[in-house]
Design an enzyme around this catalytic site. Structure first.
Site, mmCIF file in Angstrom:
data_model
loop_
_atom_site.group_PDB
_atom_site.id
_atom_site.type_symbol
_atom_site.label_atom_id
_atom_site.label_comp_id
_atom_site.label_asym_id
_atom_site.label_seq_id
_atom_site.Cartn_x
_atom_site.Cartn_y
_atom_site.Cartn_z
ATOM 1 N N GLY A 161 0.838 -1.189 0.000
ATOM 2 C CA GLY A 161 0.000 0.000 0.000
ATOM 3 C C GLY A 161 0.875 1.241 0.000
ATOM 4 N NE ARG A 162 -2.584 7.117 0.353
ATOM 5 C CZ ARG A 162 -3.853 6.816 0.583
ATOM 6 N NH1 ARG A 162 -4.150 5.872 1.465
ATOM 7 N NH2 ARG A 162 -4.828 7.421 -0.062
ATOM 8 C CB ILE A 163 3.051 2.512 4.756
ATOM 9 C CG1 ILE A 163 2.252 3.679 5.350
ATOM 10 C CG2 ILE A 163 4.272 2.207 5.608
ATOM 11 C CD1 ILE A 163 1.618 3.388 6.697
ATOM 12 N NE ARG A 184 -5.244 -7.653 1.932
ATOM 13 C CZ ARG A 184 -6.107 -6.961 2.673
ATOM 14 N NH1 ARG A 184 -7.054 -7.606 3.338
ATOM 15 N NH2 ARG A 184 -6.027 -5.652 2.738
ATOM 16 N NE ARG A 242 -2.908 -0.617 14.271
ATOM 17 C CZ ARG A 242 -2.420 0.578 13.978
ATOM 18 N NH1 ARG A 242 -1.101 0.741 13.868
ATOM 19 N NH2 ARG A 242 -3.210 1.612 13.787
ATOM 20 C CD GLU A 271 1.755 -1.063 20.403
ATOM 21 O OE1 GLU A 271 1.332 0.083 20.692
ATOM 22 O OE2 GLU A 271 2.122 -1.366 19.269
ATOM 23 C CG HIS A 289 3.002 2.490 18.141
ATOM 24 N ND1 HIS A 289 1.989 1.583 18.251
ATOM 25 C CD2 HIS A 289 2.818 3.093 16.932
ATOM 26 C CE1 HIS A 289 1.216 1.629 17.177
ATOM 27 N NE2 HIS A 289 1.711 2.541 16.354
ATOM 28 N N GLY A 291 6.156 5.353 15.065
ATOM 29 C CA GLY A 291 5.899 5.489 13.628
ATOM 30 C C GLY A 291 5.583 6.881 13.131
#
Length: 322
Positions: A161-163, A184, A242, A271, A289, A291
């Site tokens: 995807g974008r990331i 996918r 995640r 978490e 975390h 990000g």
């Protein structure tokens, strides 16, 4: 949308000042000062007392939270963050509640953290930093803390995807890496990259495996014992998606056994709890975390969430519906 006075909105966490200032100019705002996730009672109260809520990671708006309502007063959950697997979107829709998120604003910052973890894990940076801080470092020598040279290696991106694409571009253009990926659906990208249909085949072919998929039931424990067993002994696993995308106990076992070369993690299955066994390992780099943890990025995310709220209450199309 007919209303008397500005909409009443709950912001579930402290946010940058610029975001709060703009929010107060648009809405009747209540700011929740607690930095911990909302409790079930808090979430139910929020649905009953506010016209809109800006929740974030950890605020688990599950079907059970919605169950006691027909149509709650709250009509929109403007999520602060791109990931929304903590919200049962189907249950929200069934109760007349729209859900939005903040894609785009997080892409580059998350990709940067992925590169940080790739370099830290491969070059043993966290282990080296601990050595210096301990006072035990005895000086440079030719075989000190030899890691893996990243330039020219092969990276495997799980989720394009974008990331995922932003990480892949950094790897290819910045470090001359060959890019393989698993997705996918079939995906065309505007840079050299090869799609691999089998996740285990991808794991077997790369020096660095990066998880960049969204959270949710479809990706729960996607990185399991079979995937980790397929990885080469020198290879590093990186997770910026995640925590529950990875079967954490299996990852710990793989690291303890030296089955893989190392890991770099920004997210965890439960978490903020991080297993003692994971924290004791020198072969894993652990970040809290981080990000999107840059002021301008968090401000952009907040502004995007406010754009979603403003559009909804003005009766306009939602910029970022999910």
């Amino acid at each position: 949308m007919a209303r008397s006075g500005p909409p009443r909105v709950l912001i579930a966490r402290p946010l940058p000042d610029a975001v709060i200032e703009r929010a107060r100019s648009l809405f009747d705002v209540e700011l929740r000062a607690n930095t911990q996730p909302m409790s079930g009672a808090e979430m139910r109260s929020a649905l009953a007392l506010y016209d809109g809520v800006m929740p974030t990671l950890g605020d688990r708006f599950s079907a059970d939270i919605f169950a006691e309502f027909g149509r709650p007063r709250c009509r929109i959950l403007a999520n602060f963050g791109v990931g929304y697997n903590h919200i049962d979107v189907a249950a929200a829709a069934a109760h007349g509640v729209k859900v939005t998120n903040t894609p785009g604003a997080v892409t580059d910052a998350t990709a940067d953290i992925a590169m940080t973890l790739i370099l830290m894990s491969a070059r043993r940076a966290a282990e080296g930093e601990r050595l210096v801080r301990s006072g035990q470092w005895q000086g440079w020598h030719p075989t000190q803390m030899l890691g893996m040279h990243v330039t020219g290696r092969t990276v495997g991106i799980v989720g394009m995807g974008r990331i995922g694409q932003a990480i892949a571009r950094r790897c290819h253009y910045g470090f001359g890496m060959e890019v393989l990926f698993h997705n996918r659906s079939s995906k065309s990208v505007d840079f050299p990259a090869t799609q691999v249909d089998s996740l285990t085949e991808l794991a077997a072919r790369v020096d660095i495996l990066v998880a960049a998929v969204p959270g949710g039931a479809e990706t729960h424990h996607l990185i399991d014992a079979q995937v980790l067993a397929a990885m080469q002994p020198h290879a590093h696993f990186i997770n910026i998606s995640r925590g529950d995308v990875v079967e954490e106990t299996t990852l710990v076992a793989a690291l303890q056994a030296g089955q893989i070369g190392g890991a770099g993690l920004d997210v965890y299955e439960h978490e903020p709890q991080v297993p003692d066994a994971l924290r004791k390992l020198d072969t894993v780099t652990l970040l809290p975390h981080l990000g999107t943890a840059a002021l301008d990025v968090r401000t952009d995310m907040g502004m995007m969430a406010l754009d979603n709220l403003a559009a909804f209450f003005d009766g306009k199309p939602l910029p970022n519906p999910v």
